[in-house]
Design an enzyme around this catalytic site. Structure first.
Site, PDB file in Angstrom:
ATOM      1  N   GLU A 119     -17.177  -8.849  24.271  1.00 43.12           N
ATOM      2  CA  GLU A 119     -16.418  -7.618  23.912  1.00 43.12           C
ATOM      3  C   GLU A 119     -17.558  -7.304  22.691  1.00 43.12           C
ATOM      4  O   GLU A 119     -17.921  -7.792  21.903  1.00 43.12           O
ATOM      5  CB  GLU A 119     -15.100  -8.212  23.022  1.00 43.12           C
ATOM      6  CG  GLU A 119     -14.307  -7.049  22.630  1.00 43.12           C
ATOM      7  CD  GLU A 119     -13.291  -7.492  21.683  1.00 43.12           C
ATOM      8  OE1 GLU A 119     -13.006  -8.571  21.299  1.00 43.12           O
ATOM      9  OE2 GLU A 119     -12.285  -6.739  21.120  1.00 43.12           O
ATOM     10  N   LYS A 196      -9.023  -1.179  25.683  1.00 40.56           N
ATOM     11  CA  LYS A 196      -8.273  -2.441  25.124  1.00 40.56           C
ATOM     12  C   LYS A 196      -7.121  -1.620  24.888  1.00 40.56           C
ATOM     13  O   LYS A 196      -6.691  -0.877  23.924  1.00 40.56           O
ATOM     14  CB  LYS A 196      -8.943  -2.791  24.002  1.00 40.56           C
ATOM     15  CG  LYS A 196      -8.193  -4.190  23.408  1.00 40.56           C
ATOM     16  CD  LYS A 196      -9.111  -4.800  22.399  1.00 40.56           C
ATOM     17  CE  LYS A 196      -8.771  -5.943  21.706  1.00 40.56           C
ATOM     18  NZ  LYS A 196      -9.674  -6.372  20.657  1.00 40.56           N
ATOM     19  N   CYS A 233     -10.160  -8.936  25.429  1.00 42.00           N
ATOM     20  CA  CYS A 233      -9.644  -9.828  24.420  1.00 42.00           C
ATOM     21  C   CYS A 233      -8.338 -10.029  23.975  1.00 42.00           C
ATOM     22  O   CYS A 233      -7.758 -10.745  24.845  1.00 42.00           O
ATOM     23  CB  CYS A 233     -10.564  -9.625  23.011  1.00 42.00           C
ATOM     24  SG  CYS A 233     -10.467 -11.155  21.800  1.00 42.00           S
TER      25      CYS A 233
HETATM   26  N1  LIG Z   1     -11.234  -9.399  19.250  1.00 40.25           N
HETATM   27  C1  LIG Z   1      -9.761  -9.732  19.473  1.00 40.25           C
HETATM   28  O1  LIG Z   1      -9.037  -9.166  20.096  1.00 40.25           O
HETATM   29  N2  LIG Z   1      -9.652 -10.835  18.722  1.00 40.25           N
HETATM   30  C2  LIG Z   1      -8.340 -11.406  18.606  1.00 40.25           C
HETATM   31  C3  LIG Z   1      -8.279 -12.847  18.572  1.00 40.25           C
HETATM   32  C4  LIG Z   1      -7.670 -13.473  19.819  1.00 40.25           C
HETATM   33  O2  LIG Z   1      -7.090 -12.762  20.472  1.00 40.25           O
HETATM   34  O3  LIG Z   1      -7.987 -14.544  19.826  1.00 40.25           O
END
Ligand SMILES: NC(=O)NCCC(=O)O
Length: 379
Positions: A119, A196, A233
């Site tokens: 990401e 996203k 993510c």
């Molecule tokens: N970049 C991101 O969405 N991180 C969130 C943390 C997670 O989903 O573990």
């Protein structure tokens, strides 16, 4: 909480469990054993020279009479940011391009057809800081920004589909920022982009100050190597997000991520794997490595953000999975998938047939109304 000094769960199991018991432990923890891929020794030499880990596995499917095996090789890349976060923005991006170019060379030597990076791969993970500059300067146009052009060259050179998750700046529409994955076809053309859908509001992952919730739905990209989608993510915590990519026909869903040990390491082996089982598809979970070292942060708490634990892996629709890459090294995981396994598992478990989607569509349509009262029966 272990940092870089603890290599991986797999290394720990291999070290401490006797071989006969290890087989049983792995059968239960990892499902049907994946075959080790016979990758060229030149690829291992190059990986060692470039100082990254290379692992390769194959998932088998039953032979069919009417369909030939549908084989695709995917490459998952996890990496640190090579330069300190206070280096000039253009230098940081250039260093990442150089690093990824070297890893993609090895992926090409391993016959990878589709590669996906982590990401926001062109930048340090700075979304914890709440600071705008210099981090917003890493944002680029999805269609023709320097990183997309870089990926187009790689795709064409290696006849490889490239999934490139970046921070997008949409200059044509108010300079709005998005967390986007650009999908570049193996021809070098931009096939499209996906954004996203779910933005974390958990701990220091408060990313809504940087980019908006995706507005492109759940696109699936038809490539010569299979139908792919990208669930970025935090979207992996949302079963309906995976489901919609699957309903739109995804056979492989990539999950480029950035997540830290204290928050999610115990969820990591479960979520993408469960999504592969529930949706009769392959899932590819990718996490970055190392400390974020966002040294320009003004808040100490955000300087010490936590440890990105790598551990990228691939899971199959029969619930089997590859071992993870390590927690502490840059790495390339190559996995050979036989996409026939998706329909084979669909025919065994019939989740699409038994899903009762029309019932949920009806009930959800009611449940989101402001005057909805939950169906709770009381004495
Ligand atoms: N970049 C991101 O969405 N991180 C969130 C943390 C997670 O989903 O573990």
């Amino acid at each position: 909480m272990a940092g870089a000094e603890w290599g991986s769960l797999e290394q720990c199991l291999e070290k401490h469990i006797p071989p006969a018991e290890l087989r049983e432990v792995k059968r239960i923890l990892y499902g049907k054993e994946t075959r080790k891929l016979d990758l060229p020794s030149s690829a291992f030499e190059a990986a060692s020279r470039e100082d990254f880990e290379l692992q390769g596995y194959a998932f088998e499917a039953a032979e069919e009479q009417l369909r030939r095996p549908r084989i695709a090789r995917v490459g998952l890349v996890q990496n640190r940011t090579p330069l300190p976060t206070d280096a000039p923005v253009a230098e940081q991006v250039a260093a990442l391009h150089k690093r990824i170019e070297a890893i993609v060379e090895v992926a090409a030597a391993c016959g990878v057809n589709i590669i996906c990076f982590q990401e926001a791969w062109t930048m340090p993970f700075a979304f914890c800081t709440r600071e705008k500059l210099p981090w917003t300067e890493f944002a680029e146009p999805a269609e023709d920004g320097p990183t997309t052009r870089f990926c187009q060259k790689l795709a064409k050179k290696h006849d490889m589909v490239v999934v490139s998750p970046i921070l997008e700046r949409d200059g044509e529409h108010g300079d709005v920022l998005w967390n986007t994955a650009v999908v570049v076809s193996n021809s070098g053309a931009v096939l499209g982009k996906t954004r996203k859908n779910h933005i974390p509001r958990v701990g220091d992952f408060n990313e809504s100050t940087y980019y908006m919730e995706g507005n492109l739905g759940h696109p699936v990209f038809q490539t010569p190597f299979g139908r792919i989608a990208v669930n970025i993510c935090y979207g992996r915590h949302h079963p309906l997000n995976w489901l919609m990519y699957s309903i739109n026909g995804a056979e492989i869903i990539f999950n480029p991520s950035a997540t830290i040990g204290a928050l999610s390491e115990s969820l990591w082996p479960i979520e993408a794997r469960n999504a592969a089982i529930a949706n009769h598809c392959f899932t590819c979970a990718i996490n970055r490595v190392g400390l974020t070292n966002a040294s320009l942060c003004s808040f100490k708490a955000h300087r010490d953000f936590g440890y990105f634990y790598g551990s990228s892996y691939v899971a199959a629709p029969d619930g089997s999975r590859t071992p993870g890459l390590s927690r502490n090294q840059d790495g390339l995981l190559v996995a050979e998938l036989n996409l026939n396994l998706c329909r084979q598992m669909n025919d065994v478990w019939n989740f699409k047939m038994t899903g009762r989607y029309e019932m949920y569509a009806r009930e959800l349509a009611e449940a989101v109304k402001p005057n909805y009262s939950p169906t709770i029966l009381k004495e």
